[in-house]
Structures are given as structure tokens and as C-alpha cells.
Design a protein around this motif. Sequence first.
Motif, PDB file in Angstrom:
ATOM      1  N   ALA A 169      -2.893 -10.297   8.169  1.00  0.00           N
ATOM      2  CA  ALA A 169      -3.137  -9.865   6.794  1.00  0.00           C
ATOM      3  C   ALA A 169      -1.844  -9.850   5.986  1.00  0.00           C
ATOM      4  CB  ALA A 169      -3.771  -8.486   6.789  1.00  0.00           C
ATOM      5  N   SER A 170      -1.846 -10.580   4.883  1.00  0.00           N
ATOM      6  CA  SER A 170      -0.704 -10.582   3.970  1.00  0.00           C
ATOM      7  C   SER A 170      -0.796  -9.393   3.019  1.00  0.00           C
ATOM      8  CB  SER A 170      -0.670 -11.883   3.163  1.00  0.00           C
ATOM      9  OG  SER A 170       0.265 -11.798   2.102  1.00  0.00           O
ATOM     10  N   PRO A 171       0.354  -8.802   2.648  1.00  0.00           N
ATOM     11  CA  PRO A 171       0.314  -7.718   1.660  1.00  0.00           C
ATOM     12  C   PRO A 171      -0.191  -8.168   0.291  1.00  0.00           C
ATOM     13  CG  PRO A 171       2.432  -7.770   2.813  1.00  0.00           C
ATOM     14  CD  PRO A 171       1.719  -9.039   3.165  1.00  0.00           C
ATOM     15  N   GLN A 172      -0.118  -9.479   0.016  1.00  0.00           N
ATOM     16  CA  GLN A 172      -0.570  -9.980  -1.277  1.00  0.00           C
ATOM     17  C   GLN A 172      -2.096  -9.973  -1.352  1.00  0.00           C
ATOM     18  OE1 GLN A 172       1.671 -13.091  -3.422  1.00  0.00           O
ATOM     19  NE2 GLN A 172       2.392 -13.693  -1.404  1.00  0.00           N
ATOM     20  N   LEU A 173      -2.620  -9.422  -2.426  1.00  0.00           N
ATOM     21  CA  LEU A 173      -4.061  -9.368  -2.631  1.00  0.00           C
ATOM     22  C   LEU A 173      -4.464 -10.431  -3.636  1.00  0.00           C
ATOM     23  CD1 LEU A 173      -4.562  -5.484  -2.859  1.00  0.00           C
ATOM     24  CD2 LEU A 173      -4.897  -6.977  -0.862  1.00  0.00           C
ATOM     25  N   VAL A 174      -5.567 -11.130  -3.337  1.00  0.00           N
ATOM     26  CA  VAL A 174      -6.061 -12.190  -4.219  1.00  0.00           C
ATOM     27  C   VAL A 174      -7.446 -11.802  -4.718  1.00  0.00           C
ATOM     28  CG1 VAL A 174      -6.677 -14.630  -4.388  1.00  0.00           C
ATOM     29  CG2 VAL A 174      -4.754 -13.930  -2.941  1.00  0.00           C
TER      30      VAL A 174
END
Length: 425
Positions: free
Chosen positions: A234-239
Amino acid sequence: MTHFGIICPPYPGHLNPHAALGRELQSRGHRVTFLQIPDLELKVQSEGVNFYPIGEAIYQPGSIAETFAQLGKLSAVEALRYSVDFCQQMVEIICQDAPKAIAATGIEVLLVDQLEPVGETVAEYLNLPFICISCGQVIHRRADVPPFFTPWNYQNTQWAKIRNQVAYYFLDRSCQPILQTINRYRQQWKLPNYRHIYASNARLAHISQQPPAFEFPIPNLRSHLHYVGPLRNASPQLVDFPYDRLTTQPMVYASLGSVQNTKHTVFCCIAAACAELDVQLVIAHGGGMSAEIVQSLPGSPLVVEYAPQPDIMAKASLTITHAGMNTTLDSLSYGVPLVAIPITFEQPGTGARICSTVVGEVLSLPKLSVSKLRSTIEQVLTTHSYRKNAQKIQQSIQQAGGVKQAANIIEQVTQSQSYQVVEAL
């Protein structure tokens, strides 16, 4: 705990997998630092990994965006040739600044992308342990394995070996500016010259994003080569994504990655091919299309700049891709078959593996047409064997271990290396 440094090309297709690996190592108590050009600072930090700038005296801010823009206009051999100058500049930056950065940060082990081979030279010069990471295909540099930039299948025959060796020869010729720059530093640092580009000298471990089932039947693989599957977490960046606009129709997901995403004619062809089919087309263009171009696309595709790719793949029935390794593996991670349109770099080689594993079909970019693409989409959607074969790769991915297995291997070999150093003392 160990401080790992990451040296990789400044492209999202390499940064994202390395960032996932970095986050996994950090979760185990290690420290991880990217050594990268200044333009990438916000990107790296947004992925939750440490950043240390290199190239501030050489690199012109904004150059990477200009390089992407130009590469997006090119395809096939022309794109490869254009990238040589930028790669040569990266060699200068890494050789001039990485040794000082490693000393300043206290990095103990390097994780070096196979497509940034000068990182191994820096490791050898500093006598640091290093591990090779292949985010694209493993580049074997063996006569029996077709070069990564070709669409050829594996054939262990004499004529195929000759063909492959000729292609490798021209690869080395075209990359002479890069090799000459690397060898200038290798001579300065009393290291033997490199004769071939992308011929890794890794001995501790070579880790690949490919799962074992998504590779040619290559015999006698090196014992330190590990096919662990996609490097994901899981990347901290939210899309954000408009999930409420999804219909009950079979979803076709289309992406041309982060460099070839300005190929508007290809997106237009995809939209036209899907317009007369009972499917919902979802396009993620990664910032490559203006609002005017989006409005002019045939049919009624759902177009977004970015999509949460794993979530979308879980709902998709088919992926249309440029055969970038990351999108290909994300699709296969959910057992979703593909229609691939390779453009340049390693994409023809990924297309060859799509064909050899029969998880989809590959179309030639120069011969691409709406009618041909539409019939191919129908073929892959309605022939169950493609999805069945994709599900076999999905099982291989699940069993390979992914980013956790990669971190296990890295910890194991670096601990073993440290033990050997202590024993030698």
C-alpha cells in the motif's frame, strides 16, 4: 539494522516498485534512502521513503519532464536512441555524487536497478555489498535468450542464438556513450572495463518482479536469481476514483503507463474499438491528455488521470496496455487477460512473454487499426482460455512471495555477507 540505498532510473515504473520494497524494509526496522535527482524529491517522499539529492551541480531542474515529453513522441528504436543521452547524464551524476552521498548518509548496502548498471560500479568502487533488482524483465545477456527490446520468443537453436547475439551487438553499439562514460570511471577507480551493457555482476542476489511462470523456459538459471513477483504494497498516496460511474458491463481497462501516455492516436483507437462493444472502457492517461482531447474520444469512456490500479484490475475483464511490466503484472495478479500494444524499451519482450504464456494477444503499433483492435478485444474477452492462462500466472504470483519474499532474500544475503566479513576479520 541495515541502511539500504536505492539507485534506479528516475521513471515511475522503477521508482514505484523500489518504493514498495523500501517501505517493506523500513517496516522491519531498516533504513532506506533513495539517491535521486532533485526533481524526484516530492515523489519519493510521498511514497514514504527517505530521499537524498544527487546531481545538483550537473542536473538542470525540469529536464526529466522534458525527457518524458520527447520520449512520448517517439517509439521503437528512435525512443531507445533518444534515451541514451539522458542515461549518459545519469551515469555522470551517479558517479560524481553517489559516493559522497553514501558516505554522508552511512548507507551500507545498495539496491541497484538492472537498468541503472552504473550503481554496481559505485558499489564495487566503495566495496559495498549490492543486490540487483529487475523491475522490467531480467536481462540475461545469454545467447539463447532474446534481447528485452525484441518481440522474439525463446528458441534454443543455433540460428536463434546468432540472431540474438547480433541484436545484443547492436545494443552495445548504440549504448557506447553510456559504456564509455561508465568505463572512464571504472578505469579511474581501478576496476576492469564493462564490455556489455546491462550485464549485471551481482553475486549476492538478483531479484526480479516477474513470477516464475511469466518467463521463457530458460535452462540453467543462476542460483542467486529469484523470481519473486510484483513488488507491491500500500502506497501512502491516495487516488480518488469515481466508482459511482462504473456500470455492470464488462470493464476494459486501458493504460499506456507514465511515459507513452501522450500517444493520443492510440487512446483514440482504443476508444473507437470499444465504442461499438458491450463494454465499459476505463482509461487512465497519467496526465498525458488534455481535457479537449478527452472530450474528443469516441464513445463514452470513463477517463481519469490516475486510477487505483489494483482496485480497478480486481473489477476488470480485460486490460489494454503498452506491455509495460508493471501494468502487465498488475493485470495478471488478478487473473485478467491482456491486449498489448508494445511501443518501445522492454515492451516488445514483455509482449513476447504474453504470447508465450497465452494470457492475451499482442498487436503491432505500426499496423494498429480500429477494426483489428476491436476483433482482438472480442477474441480475448470471449475465449475462456486466455483468462484461464492468466489465472495460472495469478497463482504463480501468489506463490512467489512478492515484496515480502524480496525483503526476506535481501535480509538473508546481507546478514550472510556481514557474517562473512566478521569471520574474515
